[in-house]
Scaffold this motif. Structure first.
Motif, mmCIF file in Angstrom:
data_model
loop_
_atom_site.group_PDB
_atom_site.id
_atom_site.type_symbol
_atom_site.label_atom_id
_atom_site.label_comp_id
_atom_site.label_asym_id
_atom_site.label_seq_id
_atom_site.Cartn_x
_atom_site.Cartn_y
_atom_site.Cartn_z
ATOM 1 N N ALA A 298 27.149 -37.765 -5.202
ATOM 2 C CA ALA A 298 27.638 -36.394 -5.034
ATOM 3 C C ALA A 298 28.837 -36.326 -4.104
ATOM 4 O O ALA A 298 29.246 -35.228 -3.711
ATOM 5 C CB ALA A 298 26.517 -35.512 -4.492
ATOM 6 N N HIS A 299 29.411 -37.456 -3.732
ATOM 7 C CA HIS A 299 30.562 -37.462 -2.832
ATOM 8 C C HIS A 299 31.674 -36.566 -3.375
ATOM 9 O O HIS A 299 32.018 -36.635 -4.555
ATOM 10 C CB HIS A 299 31.110 -38.880 -2.659
ATOM 11 N N GLY A 300 32.218 -35.746 -2.500
ATOM 12 C CA GLY A 300 33.302 -34.856 -2.891
ATOM 13 C C GLY A 300 32.857 -33.625 -3.641
ATOM 14 O O GLY A 300 33.693 -32.803 -4.035
ATOM 15 N N GLY A 301 31.549 -33.454 -3.833
ATOM 16 C CA GLY A 301 31.063 -32.322 -4.602
ATOM 17 C C GLY A 301 31.274 -30.993 -3.892
ATOM 18 O O GLY A 301 30.973 -30.855 -2.709
ATOM 19 N N GLU A 302 31.792 -30.022 -4.611
ATOM 20 C CA GLU A 302 32.000 -28.675 -4.078
ATOM 21 C C GLU A 302 30.933 -27.745 -4.635
ATOM 22 O O GLU A 302 30.640 -27.757 -5.832
ATOM 23 C CB GLU A 302 33.387 -28.162 -4.471
ATOM 24 N N ILE A 303 30.344 -26.944 -3.766
ATOM 25 C CA ILE A 303 29.283 -26.024 -4.174
ATOM 26 C C ILE A 303 29.890 -24.854 -4.941
ATOM 27 O O ILE A 303 30.749 -24.134 -4.435
ATOM 28 C CB ILE A 303 28.507 -25.510 -2.948
ATOM 29 N N LEU A 304 29.441 -24.669 -6.172
ATOM 30 C CA LEU A 304 29.934 -23.576 -7.011
ATOM 31 C C LEU A 304 28.923 -22.441 -7.146
ATOM 32 O O LEU A 304 29.311 -21.308 -7.442
ATOM 33 C CB LEU A 304 30.287 -24.100 -8.406
ATOM 34 N N GLY A 305 27.651 -22.738 -6.971
ATOM 35 C CA GLY A 305 26.631 -21.698 -7.135
ATOM 36 C C GLY A 305 25.248 -22.310 -7.037
ATOM 37 O O GLY A 305 25.071 -23.473 -6.666
ATOM 38 N N GLY A 306 24.254 -21.519 -7.374
ATOM 39 C CA GLY A 306 22.875 -21.998 -7.333
ATOM 40 C C GLY A 306 21.954 -20.987 -7.990
ATOM 41 O O GLY A 306 22.191 -19.771 -7.914
ATOM 42 N N ILE A 307 20.914 -21.481 -8.647
ATOM 43 C CA ILE A 307 19.931 -20.620 -9.319
ATOM 44 C C ILE A 307 18.546 -21.077 -8.882
ATOM 45 O O ILE A 307 18.214 -22.260 -8.978
ATOM 46 C CB ILE A 307 20.060 -20.703 -10.851
ATOM 47 N N ALA A 308 17.751 -20.145 -8.378
ATOM 48 C CA ALA A 308 16.418 -20.476 -7.876
ATOM 49 C C ALA A 308 15.382 -20.407 -8.992
ATOM 50 O O ALA A 308 15.543 -19.670 -9.970
ATOM 51 C CB ALA A 308 16.026 -19.529 -6.744
ATOM 52 N N ASN A 309 14.324 -21.172 -8.828
ATOM 53 C CA ASN A 309 13.172 -21.143 -9.731
ATOM 54 C C ASN A 309 13.558 -21.340 -11.192
ATOM 55 O O ASN A 309 13.215 -20.551 -12.069
ATOM 56 C CB ASN A 309 12.406 -19.831 -9.564
ATOM 57 N N VAL A 310 14.294 -22.412 -11.427
ATOM 58 C CA VAL A 310 14.682 -22.780 -12.786
ATOM 59 C C VAL A 310 13.635 -23.751 -13.342
ATOM 60 O O VAL A 310 13.193 -24.668 -12.642
ATOM 61 C CB VAL A 310 16.073 -23.439 -12.794
ATOM 62 N N ASP A 311 13.259 -23.527 -14.582
ATOM 63 C CA ASP A 311 12.361 -24.454 -15.257
ATOM 64 C C ASP A 311 13.181 -25.653 -15.725
ATOM 65 O O ASP A 311 14.022 -25.552 -16.617
ATOM 66 C CB ASP A 311 11.710 -23.753 -16.457
ATOM 67 N N VAL A 312 12.955 -26.813 -15.085
ATOM 68 C CA VAL A 312 13.660 -28.045 -15.463
ATOM 69 C C VAL A 312 12.640 -28.974 -16.096
ATOM 70 O O VAL A 312 11.812 -29.583 -15.421
ATOM 71 C CB VAL A 312 14.316 -28.720 -14.242
ATOM 72 N N ASP A 313 12.647 -29.022 -17.416
ATOM 73 C CA ASP A 313 11.688 -29.838 -18.163
ATOM 74 C C ASP A 313 10.250 -29.536 -17.739
ATOM 75 O O ASP A 313 9.428 -30.440 -17.553
ATOM 76 C CB ASP A 313 11.993 -31.326 -17.999
ATOM 77 N N GLY A 314 9.943 -28.244 -17.554
ATOM 78 C CA GLY A 314 8.572 -27.827 -17.268
ATOM 79 C C GLY A 314 8.210 -27.747 -15.805
ATOM 80 O O GLY A 314 7.096 -27.318 -15.472
ATOM 81 N N ALA A 315 9.107 -28.119 -14.885
ATOM 82 C CA ALA A 315 8.815 -28.066 -13.446
ATOM 83 C C ALA A 315 9.795 -27.123 -12.757
ATOM 84 O O ALA A 315 10.964 -27.016 -13.152
ATOM 85 C CB ALA A 315 8.908 -29.463 -12.826
ATOM 86 N N GLN A 316 9.286 -26.420 -11.718
ATOM 87 C CA GLN A 316 10.100 -25.448 -10.997
ATOM 88 C C GLN A 316 11.069 -26.145 -10.034
ATOM 89 O O GLN A 316 10.673 -26.983 -9.217
ATOM 90 C CB GLN A 316 9.199 -24.517 -10.190
ATOM 91 N N HIS A 317 12.353 -25.767 -10.123
ATOM 92 C CA HIS A 317 13.380 -26.328 -9.244
ATOM 93 C C HIS A 317 14.375 -25.234 -8.845
ATOM 94 O O HIS A 317 14.642 -24.310 -9.624
ATOM 95 C CB HIS A 317 14.167 -27.448 -9.936
ATOM 96 N N ASP A 318 14.897 -25.370 -7.630
ATOM 97 C CA ASP A 318 16.117 -24.668 -7.275
ATOM 98 C C ASP A 318 17.269 -25.570 -7.688
ATOM 99 O O ASP A 318 17.316 -26.752 -7.316
ATOM 100 C CB ASP A 318 16.197 -24.403 -5.770
ATOM 101 N N VAL A 319 18.200 -25.026 -8.469
ATOM 102 C CA VAL A 319 19.313 -25.824 -8.989
ATOM 103 C C VAL A 319 20.590 -25.420 -8.268
ATOM 104 O O VAL A 319 21.052 -24.286 -8.390
ATOM 105 C CB VAL A 319 19.476 -25.628 -10.511
ATOM 106 N N VAL A 320 21.142 -26.349 -7.502
ATOM 107 C CA VAL A 320 22.420 -26.122 -6.827
ATOM 108 C C VAL A 320 23.516 -26.703 -7.711
ATOM 109 O O VAL A 320 23.480 -27.882 -8.084
ATOM 110 C CB VAL A 320 22.450 -26.794 -5.440
ATOM 111 N N VAL A 321 24.472 -25.864 -8.074
ATOM 112 C CA VAL A 321 25.530 -26.251 -9.006
ATOM 113 C C VAL A 321 26.737 -26.744 -8.216
ATOM 114 O O VAL A 321 27.357 -25.985 -7.453
ATOM 115 C CB VAL A 321 25.931 -25.069 -9.902
ATOM 116 N N LEU A 322 27.075 -28.016 -8.387
ATOM 117 C CA LEU A 322 28.283 -28.592 -7.808
ATOM 118 C C LEU A 322 29.309 -28.795 -8.920
ATOM 119 O O LEU A 322 28.973 -28.744 -10.105
ATOM 120 C CB LEU A 322 27.976 -29.935 -7.147
#
Length: 621
Positions: A496-520
């Protein structure tokens, strides 16, 4: 007088917040009793429970804030014996402001100056006074400008602005904590509206206080110096941001840091080397944009207000402000040790730091090309020979698309294949030990050969982009002592080196499991989270403040966009995206209707990134 009335209104509104909250509790309790008496037991129970929830929320917020004291500002205390001229200047200006001298002067690491007071009894009784001076300001200002800043800060004391500082801090903290505790019900919505009104009023008070403190700056330093100091503040802030982003950041992410002496010393060197660029910044109009939520008026408004303050003729002291602190370099190094979290990073002087950090950064960029080349060639690891063979075979555009370039829209003067070849050739030269990156304060780092002269590989990269010149390119590399079969890929996976934070979505179903997804901009952080959807935005914000994204990507699963072979947006609201990876796996993300977002357009950002990947990503053969 107007400011005092506004400050009193701010305190009254703080008290009113609790009156409203207690009134809501009492009202809900009374309605619950009436409901029970009227035979509506179920409704009465619900109202009673709601009243209890509100009461617990208010008490919990009060208790939390009452136990939490503002942390003292980290830094280095400078005593009168350490800096007699600085203290003499402060005493002189305090006399001019007709106020008590601060009890403590502390050097801090921010591009800022500030005062505080440990006031008691809601500000009626004064307490110990603290004056904070940012090391970068001392490096950038002359003595006259520093006097203007000091006069402004002491002006806050003379107008008793700091007396209500503790009350305002506590009040804001309690109100926000209460609203957060009650965010899940209608009462929280009602109190949130009151909280917004309180914050607007307190911000208006703060802006007026800044203008009042500016008046003393003009009276003590003269209008021209006071206005030039305000104009200089955004210049210094921009210079510091550039220094942090262009000189500190890459090394920091790679595990390198300057020495304590070099941390602030480097900023001084940058200011000295970039005089022409700083002059261009000074020529720009001062910032004029402002908001009702801002604690300070726009710089342009403050400068304009100074034009109406009677001027004072003062002989300008053009000595650098650092002369007021004898042994400034040693003091700045001590501040760095105090305020900078160096952790276990390797500390180097700037020449070595630049050589190591730029090499690591360019190797990561080269590795993305090598991994794409390995996929196209069907190899586990690619070398410079692999890349040159692909280009010689006419597959340069395939390689560019595999890296993520849209070759159909690439401009003629910035073609992707020569760009990729410049990256791998420069990295290969460093790997072979025939080149290194030389530090510069006046411009970007320069690739130099063993003789210390710049090593320009652009022409060789342009030549290598022509399949017909493959043999000539390899001969040139042999003469440079670069072994194309040894120099190559160093890392098997993207980071993730150099990654810039663009957004984030909480409580996303990722292949059946709950995740907060931070979008870089270079991938997705997949952070396991609780099933409850309340507080998702605050949870993500707290996570991102806790550590750099590179460190977070080591702790939690990181889906690099480099791993994506193709993507498909299945639905846009709420967003649903499927990523197919180069190894054949599919990762599906499903946003919930009730999930929080870090920014309002986080779902649109994720969908747009997926669209880009669908257009440019290439599957492995």
């Amino acid at each position: 007088m107007v400011t005092s009335l506004r400050a009193a209104l701010s305190v009254a509104m703080l008290a009113g917040f609790y009156v409203v909250a207690l009134g809501v509790i009492a009202g809900l309790g009374w309605l619950a009793v009436l409901a029970f008496e009227g035979g509506y037991g179920t409704g009465g129970a619900k109202l009673g429970i709601l009243a209890l929830v509100v009461a617990v929320g208010v008490v919990s917020a009060l208790w939390k804030v009452a136990r939490a004291n503002p942390a003292p500002e980290p830094g280095l205390e400078v005593t009168p014996a350490d800096a007699p001229e600085l203290w003499a200047t402060v005493r002189e200006l305090a006399d001019a402001a007709q106020t008590r001298v601060p009890d403590e002067i502390r050097l801090v690491g921010e591009v800022n100056a500030a005062v505080s007071e440990d006031a008691r009894l809601l500000g009626l009784v004064g307490g110990r006074r603290h004056l904070y001076l940012g090391v970068p300001l001392l490096q950038a200002f002359d003595v006259a400008q520093l006097r203007s800043v000091l006069a402004h800060e002491l002006g806050h004391y003379s107008r008793s602005h700091t007396r209500l500082g503790a009350v305002t801090y506590r009040g804001r903290a309690v109100i926000l904590a209460t609203v957060q505790q009650l965010s899940g019900n209608v009462v929280g919505w009602l109190l949130r509206g009151y909280a917004r009104l309180y914050l607007l009023v307190s911000a208006a008070v703060s802006r007026r206080q800044e203008l009042e403190a500016d008046e003393l700056s003009v009276r003590v330093a003269g209008r021209e110096v006071a206005q030039s100091t305000l104009r200089e503040l955004p210049v210094v802030d921009t210079a510091w941001s550039f220094y942090a982003g262009s000189y500190l950041a890459n090394g920091w992410e790679s595990g390198y840091a300057p020495t304590a002496a070099g941390f602030f010393g480097g900023f001084g060197d940058l200011l000295a080397a970039r005089g022409d660029e700083l002059a261009e910044l000074r020529a720009d109009a001062p910032p004029s944009d402002g908001s009702l939520w801002d604690s300070h008026p726009p710089v342009a408004a403050r400068i304009a207000a100074m034009a109406h303050v009677p001027d004072t003729q003062v002989v300008r002291d053009t000595r650098p402000a650092t002369v007021l602190v004898p042994g400034f370099a040693v003091a700045a190094a001590a501040v760095a040790e105090e305020v900078v979290a160096f952790d276990d990073r390797t500390r180097l002087d700037w020449d070595e730091l630049t050589a190591a950090s730029v090499a690591a950064d360019r190797q990561r960029a080269a590795d993305s090309v090598y991994r794409a080349a390995a996929r196209l060639a069907g190899q586990q690891r690619a070398t410079l020979a692999t890349v040159l063979d692909l280009v010689a075979a006419g597959r340069g555009d395939d390689l560019a698309r595999a890296v993520g370039f849209d070759t159909d829209v690439a401009p003629d003067d910035d073609r992707p294949v020569p760009m990729l070849l410049r990256v791998v050739l420069g990295s290969a030269a460093v790997q072979a030990g025939v080149a290194r990156w030389r530090h510069s304060w006046s411009g970007p780092a320069v690739l130099v050969g063993r003789d210390g002269q710049p090593l320009d590989l652009d022409a060789l990269a342009d030549l290598a982009a022509d399949p017909a010149q493959a043999g000539a390119v390899r001969e040139h590399l042999v003469r440079l002592d670069v072994d194309v079969t040894r120099a190559g890929q160093a890392s098997a996976t993207a980071t993730a080196h150099g990654g810039e934070i663009l957004g984030g979505i909480a409580n996303v179903d990722v292949d059946g499991a709950q995740h907060d997804v931070v979008v870089l901009d270079n991938g997705l952080l997949l952070v396991p989270c609780p099933k409850q959807t309340e507080g998702g935005k605050a949870r993500m914000a707290a996570l991102l403040q806790s550590a750099p994204v590179v460190e977070l990507a080591r702790r939690f699963p990181f889906l690099s966009f480099e791993e994506v072979a193709t993507a498909q947006v299945l639905r846009r609201t709420p967003v649903r995206v499927a990523f197919t990876l180069h190894d054949g796996r599919t990762v599906t993300l499903k946003e919930k209707w009730s999930g929080d977002r870090l920014t309002k357009d986080s779902d649109e950002v994720l969908a747009a990134l997926a669209d880009d990947l669908a257009r440019t990503a290439t599957s492995a053969p």
